[in-house]
Design a protein around this motif. Structure first.
Motif, PDB file in Angstrom:
ATOM      1  N   LEU A 136     -15.149  38.459 -38.676  1.00  0.00           N
ATOM      2  CA  LEU A 136     -15.891  38.190 -37.441  1.00  0.00           C
ATOM      3  C   LEU A 136     -15.858  36.703 -37.093  1.00  0.00           C
ATOM      4  O   LEU A 136     -15.726  36.336 -35.920  1.00  0.00           O
ATOM      5  N   ARG A 137     -15.978  35.851 -38.138  1.00  0.00           N
ATOM      6  CA  ARG A 137     -15.920  34.407 -37.869  1.00  0.00           C
ATOM      7  C   ARG A 137     -14.549  34.015 -37.314  1.00  0.00           C
ATOM      8  O   ARG A 137     -14.465  33.201 -36.376  1.00  0.00           O
ATOM      9  N   GLU A 138     -13.503  34.609 -37.903  1.00  0.00           N
ATOM     10  CA  GLU A 138     -12.154  34.311 -37.409  1.00  0.00           C
ATOM     11  C   GLU A 138     -11.982  34.813 -35.976  1.00  0.00           C
ATOM     12  O   GLU A 138     -11.382  34.139 -35.134  1.00  0.00           O
ATOM     13  N   GLN A 139     -12.519  36.015 -35.717  1.00  0.00           N
ATOM     14  CA  GLN A 139     -12.424  36.555 -34.361  1.00  0.00           C
ATOM     15  C   GLN A 139     -13.186  35.692 -33.368  1.00  0.00           C
ATOM     16  O   GLN A 139     -12.716  35.471 -32.240  1.00  0.00           O
ATOM     17  N   ASN A 140     -14.364  35.205 -33.791  1.00  0.00           N
ATOM     18  CA  ASN A 140     -15.131  34.327 -32.903  1.00  0.00           C
ATOM     19  C   ASN A 140     -14.381  33.033 -32.620  1.00  0.00           C
ATOM     20  O   ASN A 140     -14.397  32.516 -31.494  1.00  0.00           O
ATOM     21  N   LYS A 141     -13.718  32.499 -33.675  1.00  0.00           N
ATOM     22  CA  LYS A 141     -12.917  31.291 -33.470  1.00  0.00           C
ATOM     23  C   LYS A 141     -11.760  31.565 -32.511  1.00  0.00           C
ATOM     24  O   LYS A 141     -11.468  30.754 -31.622  1.00  0.00           O
ATOM     25  N   ASP A 142     -11.119  32.735 -32.710  1.00  0.00           N
ATOM     26  CA  ASP A 142     -10.010  33.097 -31.813  1.00  0.00           C
ATOM     27  C   ASP A 142     -10.500  33.253 -30.381  1.00  0.00           C
ATOM     28  O   ASP A 142      -9.837  32.816 -29.431  1.00  0.00           O
ATOM     29  N   GLU A 197     -18.907  42.574 -51.175  1.00  0.00           N
ATOM     30  CA  GLU A 197     -17.567  42.049 -50.905  1.00  0.00           C
ATOM     31  C   GLU A 197     -17.073  42.518 -49.542  1.00  0.00           C
ATOM     32  O   GLU A 197     -16.425  41.765 -48.806  1.00  0.00           O
ATOM     33  N   ARG A 198     -17.360  43.772 -49.212  1.00  0.00           N
ATOM     34  CA  ARG A 198     -16.951  44.288 -47.907  1.00  0.00           C
ATOM     35  C   ARG A 198     -17.697  43.583 -46.773  1.00  0.00           C
ATOM     36  O   ARG A 198     -17.108  43.237 -45.753  1.00  0.00           O
ATOM     37  N   ILE A 199     -19.001  43.337 -46.975  1.00  0.00           N
ATOM     38  CA  ILE A 199     -19.782  42.614 -45.961  1.00  0.00           C
ATOM     39  C   ILE A 199     -19.226  41.212 -45.775  1.00  0.00           C
ATOM     40  O   ILE A 199     -19.064  40.720 -44.653  1.00  0.00           O
ATOM     41  N   ASP A 200     -18.908  40.541 -46.909  1.00  0.00           N
ATOM     42  CA  ASP A 200     -18.354  39.184 -46.839  1.00  0.00           C
ATOM     43  C   ASP A 200     -17.011  39.184 -46.114  1.00  0.00           C
ATOM     44  O   ASP A 200     -16.751  38.300 -45.281  1.00  0.00           O
ATOM     45  N   ASP A 201     -16.187  40.188 -46.402  1.00  0.00           N
ATOM     46  CA  ASP A 201     -14.882  40.276 -45.740  1.00  0.00           C
ATOM     47  C   ASP A 201     -15.048  40.500 -44.236  1.00  0.00           C
ATOM     48  O   ASP A 201     -14.355  39.882 -43.418  1.00  0.00           O
ATOM     49  N   GLN A 202     -15.969  41.381 -43.870  1.00  0.00           N
ATOM     50  CA  GLN A 202     -16.204  41.648 -42.449  1.00  0.00           C
ATOM     51  C   GLN A 202     -16.763  40.415 -41.738  1.00  0.00           C
ATOM     52  O   GLN A 202     -16.383  40.121 -40.598  1.00  0.00           O
ATOM     53  N   GLN A 203     -17.666  39.687 -42.417  1.00  0.00           N
ATOM     54  CA  GLN A 203     -18.204  38.474 -41.805  1.00  0.00           C
ATOM     55  C   GLN A 203     -17.107  37.429 -41.614  1.00  0.00           C
ATOM     56  O   GLN A 203     -17.077  36.736 -40.594  1.00  0.00           O
TER      57      GLN A 203
END
Length: 479
Positions: A224-230, A215-221
């Motif tokens: 990261l996806r949101e940060q990449n989009k930003d 769950e923590r890995i999924d949350d971090q991913q």
């Protein structure tokens, strides 16, 4: 591979070693315990057998005298045990193994004393020299003599010493089996872990204990996806911004350069020199305004309001000052300005507040018609009315219950189409580019308004209908 990877322990090796060590310890302890239990049980059975045999011998001898007892012991009983007949004074009358005449007096032997006192006695004696244990069982006869049976057996230490060979062989076989079993078990435990799909952590079927990690890995991913989009959006905005700035600067520069070249080459009629100089001046002013607004936006992007350098600002007084500065511009356009309302103070940057109000009022004048009007209204409000729900949600959680200064800037201009009302706050966005060239402006004014309001932890919204004017509503928490 990271520099510290060599210090990382292998999970599979750790599981293998743990299973192997634990199993071997269990086998060793279990084997030792079972051997001890077997020995103890065997010894107890031997003691009971010896005691029963002694009682049987005493019963068989009955009331015979000492001489008859000697004869019976030497002829009637087998050599399974050692038989000793002891007189009432402790003298050894008969022994099935040794010469009785050479044996010392047995009156002080514990089993003999106990038999003389209680009728029977039992004791065991350990020989550290021979590593043996001798069991003694003595019974008092009817004539007063004592008959004693004894049996010599291996001690527990000697027993284990004799068992070392079979135990070692058993342990060796067990180690080989446990080794294979541990490898198999480790492989089965590691198989789901090795098959993990980290691209979709929550879709793995694996041990319950690993759910928090996945769950923590999924949350971090997801973060990261949101940060990449930003980052992608920011990069797109940067490219667009750079392109727009270059384009907006190129036009006045070309005008300035063209007119200046004409004047330098003395290709301008003396009567037109003042006109050309005025055009150069106007374009330079436009360029300076553009640079100022770009710098303002850059400063707003890089800083956030911390309250430490804030000053107290009365929004009503700031609105009046802005209206005064724009009165000449409004007069030239044939537009009237009206400021009304109550005093409402906020904490923030006075420069940004006045620039924000200036841009809104100036737009209201610039895109108005002759005879139109711009009105500025300042009020204090509590965030309770239903129509303000969107604005309340736009505010930070800690600011939603505070009294707010509400500024409404209304104009009687042509209005803004509903499908374009969200876009007007984008940088360099213009409703009608051809009309914008006529009226002036950089296309950054409303972007500055939006960022300045956010800087003060407030919100901005627009209400407009085509042909019925526009209202900009600012809500900023009070000081």
């Amino acid at each position: 591979m990271s520099p510290t990877h060599n210090n990382v322990k292998s999970l599979s090796n750790r599981i293998f070693r743990s299973v192997l060590t634990f199993t071997l310890i269990v086998l060793f302890v279990f084997g030792t315990a079972m051997s001890a239990i077997f020995y103890t049980t065997y010894e107890r059975d031997a003691e009971e057998s010896l005691s029963s045999a002694a009682q049987n011998v005493a019963t068989s001898l009955g009331d015979l005298d000492s001489q008859a007892c000697e004869q019976a012991l030497s002829k009637q009983f087998s050599d399974a045990f050692r038989y000793t007949l002891i007189d009432t004074d402790g003298t050894v009358l008969y022994d099935s193994v040794a010469d009785a005449s050479t044996m010392e007096n047995h009156a002080d032997r514990p089993e003999v004393r106990e038999a003389d006192e209680r009728g029977r006695g039992e004791v065991s004696r350990y020989s550290s020299t021979l590593g043996t244990v001798t069991l003694y069982s003595a019974v008092k006869l009817q004539n007063g003599d004592v008959v004693r049976l004894s049996e010599t057996r291996e001690s527990l230490v000697a027993f284990f010493g004799g068992m070392m060979g079979p135990i070692a062989l058993t342990l060796l076989v067990a180690i080989m089996l446990v080794f294979l079993l541990s490898q198999r078990l480790t492989s089965r435990i590691m198989q789901p872990i090795d098959a993990l799909d980290f691209a979709n952590p929550l879709e793995n079927e694996i041990y319950e204990e690993m759910d928090p990690l996945l769950e923590r890995i999924d949350d971090q991913q997801r973060q990261l996806r949101e940060q990449n989009k930003d980052l992608a959006r920011a990069e797109t905005m940067r490219r667009d911004f750079s392109s727009n700035v270059s384009h907006e600067m190129k036009t006045p520069l070309q005008v300035i350069s063209g007119y200046a070249e004409l004047m330098r080459n003395d290709m301008v009629d003396p009567a037109d020199r003042q006109k050309f100089a005025g055009l150069i001046y106007d374009e330079a002013q436009s360029m300076r305004a553009l640079i100022d607004e770009v710098l303002t936006l850059s400063r707003l992007d890089e800083t956030s309001f911390d309250g430490e350098s804030a000053t107290l600002i009365d929004m009503l007084e700031a609105s009046k000052r802005v209206a005064g500065r724009l009165s000449s511009f409004a007069h030239d356009r044939g537009v009237s300005i009206e400021v009304s309302g109550d005093s409402a103070c906020i904490a923030g940057s006075e420069t940004l507040v006045e620039e924000m109000l200036y841009n809104l009022v100036e737009n209201g004048i610039r895109y108005n018609h002759e005879g139109g009007s711009v009105s500025v209204s300042v009020r204090l409000e509590l965030p309770t009315s239903a129509e303000q729900a969107d604005d309340i949600r736009a505010l930070p959680a800690g600011e939603r219950g505070r009294m707010r200064a509400v500024v409404r800037v209304s104009d009687t201009g042509p209005g803004i189409p509903e499908d374009k009302q969200e876009k007007i706050f984008e940088r360099f966005y213009r409703l009608e580019k051809s009309r914008s060239k006529e009226t002036g402006g950089t296309g950054l004014g409303l972007a500055i308004v939006k960022h300045a309001v956010m800087y003060h932890k407030g919100s901005v919204r627009v209400e407009s209908e085509e042909g019925k004017g526009t209202v900009f509503i600012l809500r900023i928490p009070t000081a």
